[in-house]
Scaffold this active site. Structure first.
Site, mmCIF file in Angstrom:
data_model
loop_
_atom_site.group_PDB
_atom_site.id
_atom_site.type_symbol
_atom_site.label_atom_id
_atom_site.label_comp_id
_atom_site.label_asym_id
_atom_site.label_seq_id
_atom_site.Cartn_x
_atom_site.Cartn_y
_atom_site.Cartn_z
ATOM 1 N N ARG A 1 33.162 37.371 42.433
ATOM 2 C CA ARG A 1 34.371 36.947 42.444
ATOM 3 C C ARG A 1 34.701 36.501 43.871
ATOM 4 O O ARG A 1 35.588 35.701 44.164
ATOM 5 C CB ARG A 1 35.412 38.390 42.281
ATOM 6 C CG ARG A 1 35.167 38.738 40.887
ATOM 7 C CD ARG A 1 36.191 39.949 40.706
ATOM 8 N NE ARG A 1 37.385 39.480 41.424
ATOM 9 C CZ ARG A 1 38.385 39.071 40.649
ATOM 10 N NH1 ARG A 1 38.334 38.763 39.468
ATOM 11 N NH2 ARG A 1 39.619 38.731 41.337
ATOM 12 N N ARG B 1 23.527 43.671 45.099
ATOM 13 C CA ARG B 1 24.484 42.778 45.503
ATOM 14 C C ARG B 1 25.110 43.200 46.820
ATOM 15 O O ARG B 1 25.363 42.423 47.558
ATOM 16 C CB ARG B 1 25.718 42.724 44.644
ATOM 17 C CG ARG B 1 25.151 42.419 43.257
ATOM 18 C CD ARG B 1 26.329 42.389 42.251
ATOM 19 N NE ARG B 1 27.597 41.693 42.848
ATOM 20 C CZ ARG B 1 28.649 41.176 42.274
ATOM 21 N NH1 ARG B 1 29.068 41.700 41.183
ATOM 22 N NH2 ARG B 1 29.430 40.422 42.798
ATOM 23 N N CYS C 1 36.593 42.397 36.025
ATOM 24 C CA CYS C 1 35.207 42.813 36.087
ATOM 25 C C CYS C 1 35.186 44.426 35.740
ATOM 26 O O CYS C 1 36.121 44.892 35.380
ATOM 27 C CB CYS C 1 34.609 42.486 37.554
ATOM 28 S SG CYS C 1 35.661 43.501 38.887
ATOM 29 N N ASP D 1 36.170 51.246 48.383
ATOM 30 C CA ASP D 1 34.497 51.091 48.397
ATOM 31 C C ASP D 1 33.652 52.346 48.521
ATOM 32 O O ASP D 1 32.506 51.941 48.349
ATOM 33 C CB ASP D 1 34.037 49.885 48.963
ATOM 34 C CG ASP D 1 34.624 48.309 48.585
ATOM 35 O OD1 ASP D 1 35.303 48.598 47.529
ATOM 36 O OD2 ASP D 1 34.741 47.722 49.223
ATOM 37 N N LYS E 1 28.566 42.667 54.278
ATOM 38 C CA LYS E 1 28.614 41.588 53.136
ATOM 39 C C LYS E 1 30.145 41.311 53.002
ATOM 40 O O LYS E 1 30.350 40.118 52.855
ATOM 41 C CB LYS E 1 28.373 42.409 51.721
ATOM 42 C CG LYS E 1 28.939 41.502 50.613
ATOM 43 C CD LYS E 1 28.693 42.340 49.233
ATOM 44 C CE LYS E 1 29.566 43.367 49.071
ATOM 45 N NZ LYS E 1 30.815 42.849 48.037
ATOM 46 N N ASN E 2 31.201 42.002 53.111
ATOM 47 C CA ASN E 2 32.537 41.770 52.924
ATOM 48 C C ASN E 2 33.202 40.910 53.945
ATOM 49 O O ASN E 2 34.303 40.019 53.892
ATOM 50 C CB ASN E 2 33.370 42.734 52.295
ATOM 51 C CG ASN E 2 33.100 43.138 50.908
ATOM 52 O OD1 ASN E 2 32.323 42.325 50.421
ATOM 53 N ND2 ASN E 2 33.690 44.411 50.483
ATOM 54 N N ARG F 1 41.782 42.687 38.325
ATOM 55 C CA ARG F 1 41.661 41.895 39.663
ATOM 56 C C ARG F 1 42.159 40.504 39.402
ATOM 57 O O ARG F 1 41.416 39.490 39.584
ATOM 58 C CB ARG F 1 40.349 41.776 39.809
ATOM 59 C CG ARG F 1 39.492 43.160 40.278
ATOM 60 C CD ARG F 1 38.271 43.237 40.780
ATOM 61 N NE ARG F 1 38.062 42.822 42.199
ATOM 62 C CZ ARG F 1 37.142 42.890 42.750
ATOM 63 N NH1 ARG F 1 35.959 42.998 42.213
ATOM 64 N NH2 ARG F 1 37.160 42.436 44.131
#
Ligand code: EPU
Length: 433
Positions: free
Chosen positions: A94, A401, A118, A309, A22-23, A123
């Site tokens: 974000r 997500r 968040c 994470d 994802k990132n 952040r």
């Protein structure tokens, strides 16, 4: 929105395949905005996640057409006039901030909603903005929007170090902006995360000139245009680590497929210290969990350190270790929302400043718990897999997500996770929050 009901205590056994990261995919999608109309970016191995859908919707709002064929996404720029990333989209994700650099660089203007705080902390994006200002952008914040203009960005020396190290999406933003700037940009203290390196390699395929990929200093020689290309998104190292934690906590024997060893060194160290047996064979890693997990002290750090994470997933493992562990969070000092939820399952965890002291218990027990964010939700799944009885996790839209149908993939290796549709009354209550 749905809930998970997990019947815990089952040993996981088998093979699980990791999807695209994802990132990595999110900034790669944003990079399409650097191209002129008529050009197409083709990305393979794009995971089917709600965050990815949000980013693709944002690109559509910014004048692109998007087509998807299974895990391949085609993004074509059709109109390069739109410059507004609205609050309605940015407030849900974000990573939308990644369009800021490309918009200013290619379209000379950007109106991007300022992302708020968040569940995992404050952040800020000050480093992104300061970097773009160094490159000649005029930036102000007006009614919650970042309003940025630049006739053409110019090169310069951009330092991206902050209180918690470098910034991942900040590096992505400056890197993308610099590809089209006039002259040479040096990014000092660039984030080293593999996802940033992956973005840099994509930009090179699009025609950018970048030296120093994978180091703290990136040198970017600006070019006039970037063009169509295609690329494959790297495997998700966080998803890989989540499956590994599941193997560890269930005394399982799981081979995680499509993993790059070099991305996982810090994680493998912790697994071994916990008593797991870990064997790599090309892109597969087999993890065998111990009878009882050993306590370990873990500190999250920027890459190549242990990733924040994966903090909650490994904390769940350490909650059933045979002694006391300390988990220290050096990226997001407030990322401990899962601690009270794990407590509801019988974990003994005391939070102290940016650390958690975990006194291992013999076993966790199922309980109703709530996912406050994506990774906290993943940590609760890991705990639920080992807990005695039934764990009910609400708000799993956070998990969706970042993990593509994760319950199916866990069930394929022996877990029992049921997805239950949320009742209408609960939906109404959430709307009212
Ligand atoms: N920071 C600043 N100023 C800035 C930017 C960041 O002080 O301008 C601070 C942050 O507050 C934080 C630290 O620097 O303490 C690192 O933040 P960073 O900017 O690196 O995080 P990010 O780019 O917003 C990405 C991932 C996160 C992951 C972090 C850290 C994406 C889309 N997001 O966020 O992923 O936790 O890097 O590795 O790549 C997740 O996937 O669940 C997730 C939150």
């Amino acid at each position: 929105m749905d809930r998970y009901i997990i019947e815990g205590g089952r040993r996981l056994h088998g093979r699980a395949r990791v999807k695209g990261a994802k990132n990595a995919a999110l900034p790669m999608i944003a990079a399409a905005l650097l191209m002129d109309p008529g050009h197409t970016l083709t990305l393979h191995n794009v995971p089917d996640l709600s965050d990815i859908q949000v980013m693709l919707a944002l690109l559509e709002a910014l004048g692109c057409t998007v087509q998807r064929d299974k895990e391949t996404v085609f993004i074509t720029v059709t109109d390069n006039r739109p410059i507004r990333a609205p609050y309605e989209i940015v407030s849900t994700m974000r990573a939308s901030i990644c369009v800021l650099g490309p918009l200013i660089a290619r379209r000379q203007q950007a109106h991007v909603s300022l992302p708020g705080g968040c569940a995992i902390g404050v952040r800020p994006v000050n480093l992104h903005l300061r970097g773009l200002e160094t490159m000649g952008a005029k930036i102000r914040v007006d009614h919650g929007y970042i309003i940025a203009n630049a006739k053409r960005l110019h090169g310069g020396v951009v330092y991206l170090g902050g209180e918690f190290g470098s910034t991942v999406t900040g590096t992505a933003n400056i890197l993308m902006a610099a590809t089209l700037a006039r002259g040479t940009t040096e990014i000092e203290y660039a984030a080293l995360e593999p996802e940033v390196q992956e973005l840099a390699r994509l930009l090179v395929r699009m025609g950018a000139r970048i030296d120093g990929i994978g180091s703290y200093r990136l040198t970017i020689h600006g070019v006039e245009h970037l063009h169509s290309t295609e690329a494959t998104v790297m495997p998700d190292r966080i998803e890989a680590g989540t499956f590994m934690a599941a193997a560890a906590i269930t005394r399982g024997d799981v081979t995680v497929e499509n993993v790059r060893f070099e991305d996982m060194v810090a994680v493998v160290e912790v697994l071994k210290a916990m008593g797991c047996r870990v064997d790599f064979d090309s892109y597969n890693v087999r993890v065998r969990g111990p009878k009882r997990i050993k306590p370990v002290d873990v500190t999250t750090l920027p890459y190549p350190g242990f990733p924040t994470d994966l903090q909650s997933q490994f904390m769940a493992c350490l909650a059933v270790a045979s002694g006391i562990s300390v988990v220290t969070e050096k990226i997001y000092p407030d990322r401990f929302m899962h601690v009270p939820e794990l407590g509801r399952m019988g974990a003994q965890i005391r939070k102290q400043d940016a650390a958690a002291i975990i006194v291992g218990v013999k076993e966790l027990h199922g309980a109703p718990v709530m996912a406050s964010d994506l990774r906290a939700g993943a940590g609760l799944i890991i705990a639920g897999l080992a807990a005695k009885g039934f764990t009910e996790i609400s708000r799993i839209y956070h998990v969706d997500r970042g993990y593509d149908r994760v319950e199916k993939r866990f069930n394929a290796i022996g877990a029992r996770i049921h997805r239950v549709a949320e009742k209408v009354e609960q939906r109404k209550t959430r709307k009212a929050e």
